[in-house]
Motif scaffolding. Structure first.
Motif, PDB file in Angstrom:
ATOM      1  N   TRP A 207       0.680  -1.618  -0.008  1.00  0.00           N
ATOM      2  CA  TRP A 207       0.291  -0.092   0.144  1.00  0.00           C
ATOM      3  C   TRP A 207       0.989   1.473  -0.174  1.00  0.00           C
ATOM      4  N   SER A 208       1.629   0.701   0.521  1.00  0.00           N
ATOM      5  CA  SER A 208       2.701   2.332   1.335  1.00  0.00           C
ATOM      6  C   SER A 208       3.113   3.443  -0.545  1.00  0.00           C
ATOM      7  N   GLU A 209       2.876   1.956  -1.996  1.00  0.00           N
ATOM      8  CA  GLU A 209       3.595   1.924  -3.083  1.00  0.00           C
ATOM      9  C   GLU A 209       3.084   2.545  -4.128  1.00  0.00           C
ATOM     10  N   ILE A 210       1.406   2.791  -3.707  1.00  0.00           N
ATOM     11  CA  ILE A 210       0.466   3.474  -4.055  1.00  0.00           C
ATOM     12  C   ILE A 210       0.292   5.295  -3.905  1.00  0.00           C
ATOM     13  N   ASP A 211      -0.047   5.388  -5.550  1.00  0.00           N
ATOM     14  CA  ASP A 211       0.387   7.242  -5.661  1.00  0.00           C
ATOM     15  C   ASP A 211      -1.594   7.424  -4.805  1.00  0.00           C
ATOM     16  N   ASP A 212      -0.863   8.745  -4.461  1.00  0.00           N
ATOM     17  CA  ASP A 212      -2.586   9.395  -3.020  1.00  0.00           C
ATOM     18  C   ASP A 212      -3.859   9.212  -4.573  1.00  0.00           C
ATOM     19  N   ASP A 213      -3.726   9.191  -5.489  1.00  0.00           N
ATOM     20  CA  ASP A 213      -4.968   8.842  -6.650  1.00  0.00           C
ATOM     21  C   ASP A 213      -5.560   7.416  -6.632  1.00  0.00           C
ATOM     22  N   SER A 214      -4.699   6.957  -6.861  1.00  0.00           N
ATOM     23  CA  SER A 214      -5.438   5.627  -6.463  1.00  0.00           C
ATOM     24  C   SER A 214      -5.575   5.120  -4.994  1.00  0.00           C
ATOM     25  N   LEU A 215      -4.865   5.557  -3.728  1.00  0.00           N
ATOM     26  CA  LEU A 215      -5.057   5.512  -2.910  1.00  0.00           C
ATOM     27  C   LEU A 215      -6.642   6.070  -2.324  1.00  0.00           C
ATOM     28  N   ALA A 216      -7.314   7.183  -3.000  1.00  0.00           N
ATOM     29  CA  ALA A 216      -8.210   7.518  -2.553  1.00  0.00           C
ATOM     30  C   ALA A 216      -9.692   6.595  -3.320  1.00  0.00           C
ATOM     31  N   VAL A 217      -9.386   6.728  -4.199  1.00  0.00           N
ATOM     32  CA  VAL A 217     -10.160   5.668  -4.726  1.00  0.00           C
ATOM     33  C   VAL A 217     -11.080   4.908  -3.953  1.00  0.00           C
ATOM     34  N   PHE A 218      -9.097   3.861  -2.854  1.00  0.00           N
ATOM     35  CA  PHE A 218      -9.705   2.927  -2.352  1.00  0.00           C
ATOM     36  C   PHE A 218     -10.328   3.429  -0.954  1.00  0.00           C
ATOM     37  N   LEU A 219      -9.745   4.097  -0.368  1.00  0.00           N
ATOM     38  CA  LEU A 219     -10.706   5.311   0.398  1.00  0.00           C
ATOM     39  C   LEU A 219     -12.557   4.454   0.659  1.00  0.00           C
ATOM     40  N   ARG A 237      -0.222   8.201   5.932  1.00  0.00           N
ATOM     41  CA  ARG A 237       0.722   9.662   5.327  1.00  0.00           C
ATOM     42  C   ARG A 237       0.822  10.794   5.566  1.00  0.00           C
ATOM     43  N   THR A 238      -1.109  11.139   6.129  1.00  0.00           N
ATOM     44  CA  THR A 238      -1.104  12.644   6.614  1.00  0.00           C
ATOM     45  C   THR A 238      -0.860  12.838   7.816  1.00  0.00           C
ATOM     46  N   GLY A 239       0.037  11.802   8.603  1.00  0.00           N
ATOM     47  CA  GLY A 239       0.177  11.749  10.105  1.00  0.00           C
ATOM     48  C   GLY A 239      -1.372  12.103  10.722  1.00  0.00           C
ATOM     49  N   GLY A 240      -2.138  11.528  10.791  1.00  0.00           N
ATOM     50  CA  GLY A 240      -3.703  11.248  11.510  1.00  0.00           C
ATOM     51  C   GLY A 240      -4.794  12.231  10.906  1.00  0.00           C
ATOM     52  N   GLY A 241      -4.037  12.609   9.733  1.00  0.00           N
ATOM     53  CA  GLY A 241      -5.824  13.569   9.393  1.00  0.00           C
ATOM     54  C   GLY A 241      -6.766  13.603   9.569  1.00  0.00           C
ATOM     55  N   PRO A 242      -7.498  13.556   9.177  1.00  0.00           N
ATOM     56  CA  PRO A 242      -9.082  13.103   8.482  1.00  0.00           C
ATOM     57  C   PRO A 242      -8.835  12.226   7.347  1.00  0.00           C
ATOM     58  N   VAL A 243     -10.396  10.964   7.965  1.00  0.00           N
ATOM     59  CA  VAL A 243      -9.950  10.029   7.126  1.00  0.00           C
ATOM     60  C   VAL A 243     -11.730  10.331   6.140  1.00  0.00           C
ATOM     61  N   GLY A 244     -11.177   9.701   4.785  1.00  0.00           N
ATOM     62  CA  GLY A 244     -12.132   9.315   3.654  1.00  0.00           C
ATOM     63  C   GLY A 244     -12.093  10.208   2.880  1.00  0.00           C
ATOM     64  N   ARG A 245     -12.867   9.403   1.093  1.00  0.00           N
ATOM     65  CA  ARG A 245     -12.613   9.638   0.310  1.00  0.00           C
ATOM     66  C   ARG A 245     -12.042  11.929   0.026  1.00  0.00           C
ATOM     67  N   ASN A 246     -12.801  12.341   0.558  1.00  0.00           N
ATOM     68  CA  ASN A 246     -13.252  13.518   0.740  1.00  0.00           C
ATOM     69  C   ASN A 246     -11.725  14.253   0.886  1.00  0.00           C
ATOM     70  N   ALA A 247     -11.800  13.942   2.392  1.00  0.00           N
ATOM     71  CA  ALA A 247     -10.613  14.488   2.872  1.00  0.00           C
ATOM     72  C   ALA A 247      -9.069  14.170   2.063  1.00  0.00           C
ATOM     73  N   ALA A 248      -9.021  12.536   1.479  1.00  0.00           N
ATOM     74  CA  ALA A 248      -7.681  12.425   0.605  1.00  0.00           C
ATOM     75  C   ALA A 248      -8.085  13.293  -0.651  1.00  0.00           C
ATOM     76  N   THR A 249      -8.918  13.263  -1.119  1.00  0.00           N
ATOM     77  CA  THR A 249      -8.906  14.523  -3.197  1.00  0.00           C
ATOM     78  C   THR A 249      -8.556  16.001  -1.752  1.00  0.00           C
ATOM     79  N   GLN A 250      -9.050  16.583  -1.247  1.00  0.00           N
ATOM     80  CA  GLN A 250      -8.834  17.531  -0.478  1.00  0.00           C
ATOM     81  C   GLN A 250      -7.240  17.967  -0.588  1.00  0.00           C
TER      82      GLN A 250
END
Length: 254
Positions: A207-219, A237-250
């Motif tokens: 999972w650490s090898e995939i890019d942020d766009d791919s990770l956002a889809v899996f969320l 990756r975000t040091g404990g930031g909010p989790v969710g597809r919208n958060a990842a996109t942001q």
């Protein structure tokens, strides 16, 4: 003075007519115990066993093709409510129950039948303890790990209740000698943490090898284990930031 009863964990495996009650029923249950030894290590305990169960309905050809249990094999067997509790709540009292992909067994082994027992899922725990395994099925782990002391023939045929419980018990024995009961139960109460991506263009990658766009889809994936794993990677990756597809996109926009 009588010797103290050992601490036991009972590994079980079910063969059923299908995926979920009440549409489907149990046609066999197998078990194998593991006991805590005086030296603090866990070992296989006793001979285990199995009971055939009348599922109260016909067994579909699709599931007969997996476990090879026929209607005539269970026609005279007792029903599940007569078999379940003595097997699931034995004496000496077990401190937990275990199964490989225990979420499946728990559908049939309800809290009323187990007296609210804690469960250990060896599939979830294997992904935590042995993430480099090429796969995490009961049989893949068997041949990848080659557990010490396992009698090959007692673990056959696969997809029958006792042999599968016997194989799982060796995985659990080794897990318990690496991690505490409490830790295994805690991992089992969470969704599975997948070491590698299951499907798509990134299949097989960590999972650490995939890019942020791919990770956002899996969320936003419908599979709870995939979604949970993606959430944990997002947190990393975000040091404990909010989790969710919208958060990842942001995050990607910042």
């Amino acid at each position: 003075m009588a010797s103290r009863a050992p601490s036991l964990i009972r590994v079980i495996d079910l063969e059923t007519t299908g995926q979920a009650p009440p549409a489907h029923g149990v046609c066999e249950i197998g078990w194998q115990d593991i006991a805590l030894q005086p030296d603090g290590r866990w070992e296989i305990y006793g001979d285990g066993g199995n009971r055939m169960v009348n599922p109260g309905r016909q067994i579909p050809p699709l599931t007969m093709a997996v476990h090879h249990i026929r209607d005539e094999d269970v026609a005279d067997a007792p029903y599940w409510h007569d078999v379940a509790r003595p097997v699931l709540d034995p004496w000496p009292r077990r401190i937990a129950l275990a199964a490989h992909r225990a979420d499946f067994e728990q559908q049939f082994c309800t809290a009323s039948l187990t007296r609210g027992a804690d469960w250990i899922c060896t599939w979830k725990c294997a992904m935590r303890l042995w993430p480099s395994s090429p796969g995490f099925s009961n049989q893949m782990l068997r041949y990848w790990r080659k557990p010490v002391g396992m009698e090959h023939e007692r673990g056959l045929p696969a997809h029958r209740a006792f042999p599968d419980a016997y194989v799982t018990a060796f995985h659990l024995r080794d897990m318990l000698n690496e991690a505490s009961v409490e830790q295994l139960i805690a991992w089992s109460n969470e969704p599975g943490l997948l070491p590698r991506v299951r499907y798509g263009p990134d299949r097989g990658k960590e999972w650490s090898e995939i890019d942020d766009d791919s990770l956002a889809v899996f969320l936003g994936d419908r599979d709870i284990d995939v979604r949970h794993t993606a959430e944990q990677e997002h947190i990393r990756r975000t040091g404990g930031g909010p989790v969710g597809r919208n958060a990842a996109t942001q995050d990607l926009l910042l």
